[in-house]
Design an enzyme around this catalytic site. Structure first.
Site, PDB file in Angstrom:
ATOM      1  N   GLU A 116       0.826  -1.220   0.000  1.00 58.17           N
ATOM      2  CA  GLU A 116       0.000   0.000   0.000  1.00 58.17           C
ATOM      3  C   GLU A 116       0.859   1.269   0.000  1.00 58.17           C
ATOM      4  OE1 GLU A 116      -2.935  -0.421  -0.723  1.00 58.17           O
ATOM      5  OE2 GLU A 116      -3.665  -2.277   0.165  1.00 58.17           O
ATOM      6  N   HIS A 139      -2.875   2.284   8.382  1.00 59.39           N
ATOM      7  CA  HIS A 139      -3.987   1.502   7.841  1.00 59.39           C
ATOM      8  C   HIS A 139      -4.131   0.223   8.651  1.00 59.39           C
ATOM      9  CE1 HIS A 139      -6.499  -0.856   5.208  1.00 59.39           C
ATOM     10  NE2 HIS A 139      -5.530  -1.732   4.973  1.00 59.39           N
ATOM     11  N   HIS A 141      -7.352  -3.056  10.025  1.00 52.61           N
ATOM     12  CA  HIS A 141      -8.647  -3.716   9.811  1.00 52.61           C
ATOM     13  C   HIS A 141      -9.364  -3.878  11.147  1.00 52.61           C
ATOM     14  CE1 HIS A 141      -6.285  -5.971   6.373  1.00 52.61           C
ATOM     15  NE2 HIS A 141      -6.500  -4.705   6.051  1.00 52.61           N
ATOM     16  N   GLU A 169     -17.543  11.771  23.204  1.00 48.35           N
ATOM     17  CA  GLU A 169     -16.375  12.531  22.781  1.00 48.35           C
ATOM     18  C   GLU A 169     -16.019  12.394  21.298  1.00 48.35           C
ATOM     19  OE1 GLU A 169     -13.267  11.997  25.672  1.00 48.35           O
ATOM     20  OE2 GLU A 169     -14.571  12.784  27.229  1.00 48.35           O
ATOM     21  N   HIS A 210     -13.183  -3.205   3.930  1.00 47.49           N
ATOM     22  CA  HIS A 210     -11.760  -3.569   4.001  1.00 47.49           C
ATOM     23  C   HIS A 210     -11.133  -3.092   5.323  1.00 47.49           C
ATOM     24  CE1 HIS A 210      -7.558  -3.816   1.985  1.00 47.49           C
ATOM     25  NE2 HIS A 210      -7.406  -3.577   3.268  1.00 47.49           N
TER      26      HIS A 210
END
Ligand code: 2HA
Ligand code: ZN
Length: 271
Positions: A116, A139, A141, A169, A210
C-alpha cells in the site's frame, strides 16, 4: 554511530504494531504504517550516503523527493515487528526523481515496503498540503469498524453521524468526520489516489468492507483517531440490534463541539 535499535522512531513502530496486533486490528499481514522522519531524527543512527537497494515506486512522488520514511514491510506480520524490526520494517528515502525508494535500513530478508505504499505516499503528499505537520499514515482492519461496514450505509454523512452518536467525545476527537470509499481493489495506485483525495478533507477514511486509514501529526494522534472510531463502532455493533431508548441529540453534539472549540462538519448534523 548509535544503534538504530535504540532509535525512538524504531521503538515507536515496534510498540505501535504490537499494540495494534493485540487489539486484533492487524491479522496476518493486515495493516501498514508509514511515518515521515525528519533528517535530524535519523542522523546519528544511519549513514545517509549508504543506499542498500533502490526500489521502483511505480508512481511519481516528486513532492516527497529526499524525504525519509519508516514503513512496515510488504507481506510482513505486525505480530512479528516487535521481535525482528530489521526484517519487518524499513527506512526509505524517496529518490530525487520521485520514482524510486532508496532503502537505507531494514527489509533485511530482501523484502520491500508495504503493497500500500502508493496509498501511503500519496496520502502523505495530500495531508502535508493541508497540514505541514502531518507525519503518520496508518492503515488497519479494526474488527467492529469492519463489521459495521456490512450493516450500515457507507455514506460519509450517515456513517460519521452514527459514530458521533455512539460516544460523547467522538465529535470532539474527529470533528472533521470520516470519509468513505466504496470497495476498491487494494494495493493499486487508483485506491491510493482516491484515499489521498479524501484525506484532503478528513483525517480518517474508511475503505469499504476492508478497513480504515488514519493520518495525523503523531503516532498517538493517528492511533487515537482509529481507536475512537473503533470504540464507537463497537458500541454500535453491541446495540444496533436492540431497541434504542436513548441517544445523544444533535443539539448536544453541537454543544460539545462548541464547548471544546472544534471546527466540526456542521453539514453532518441535522439541525
Ligand atoms: O498490507 O492491509 O490493504 C496488507 C493490507 C492491504
Ligand atoms: Zn488492508
Amino acid at each position: 554511530m548509535n544503534n538504530i535499535m535504540d532509535a525512538p522512531f524504531v521503538t515507536e513502530m515496534r510498540r505501535t504494531t504490537a499494540n495494534m496486533y493485540r487489539l486484533g486490528w492487524d491479522e496476518r499481514n493486515g495493516g501498514n504504517i508509514s511515518r515521515l522522519l525528519d533528517e535530524n531524527e535519523v542522523a546519528g543512527y544511519l549513514d545517509m550516503n549508504q543506499v542498500l537497494r533502490e526500489l521502483p515506486l511505480g508512481f511519481e512522488a516528486k513532492p516527497l523527493a529526499g524525504r525519509l520514511f519508516i514503513v512496515t514491510g510488504s507481506g510482513k506480520y505486525f505480530k512479528n515487528v516487535e521481535d525482528d524490526p530489521e526484517t519487518n520494517l524499513g527506512v526509505i528515502r524517496v529518490g530525487a526523481d520521485g520514482r524510486t525508494a532508496q532503502l537505507l535500513w531494514g527489509y533485511q530478508d530482501g523484502g520491500r515496503p508495504t503493497s500500500e505504499l502508493p496509498a501511503h505516499l500519496m496520502s502523505h503528499m495530500a495531508r502535508l498540503g493541508v497540514d505541514p505537520e502531518n507525519r503518520v499514515v496508518m492503515h488497519c482492519h479494526p474488527t467492529h469498524t469492519l463489521a459495521m461496514n456490512f450493516v450500515h450505509e457507507l455514506d460519509e454523512k450517515k456513517l460519521t453521524h452514527t459514530l458521533w452518536e455512539m460516544c460523547t467525545e467522538c465529535i470532539v476527537v474527529f470533528p472533521d468526520g470520516v470519509g468513505v470509499l466504496p470497495w476498491m481493489l487494494c494495493g493499486t495506485n487508483e485506491i491510493g489516489a482516491a484515499t489521498a483525495e479524501k484525506l484532503k478533507a478528513f483525517r480518517l477514511v474508511v475503505w469499504g468492507m476492508h478497513g480504515i486509514y488514519g493520518a495525523g501529526k503523531t503516532m498517538d494522534e493517528t492511533f487515537g483517531l482509529i481507536e475512537t472510531v473503533e470504540k464507537a463502532a463497537q458500541i454500535y455493533m453491541l446495540t444496533a440490534h436492540l431497541p434504542r431508548l436513548n441517544t445523544i441529540q444533535d443539539r448536544e453534539m453541537k454543544e460539545l463541539a462548541e464547548f471544546f472549540g472544534v471546527n466540526y462538519r456542521k453539514d453532518f448534523l441535522n439541525l
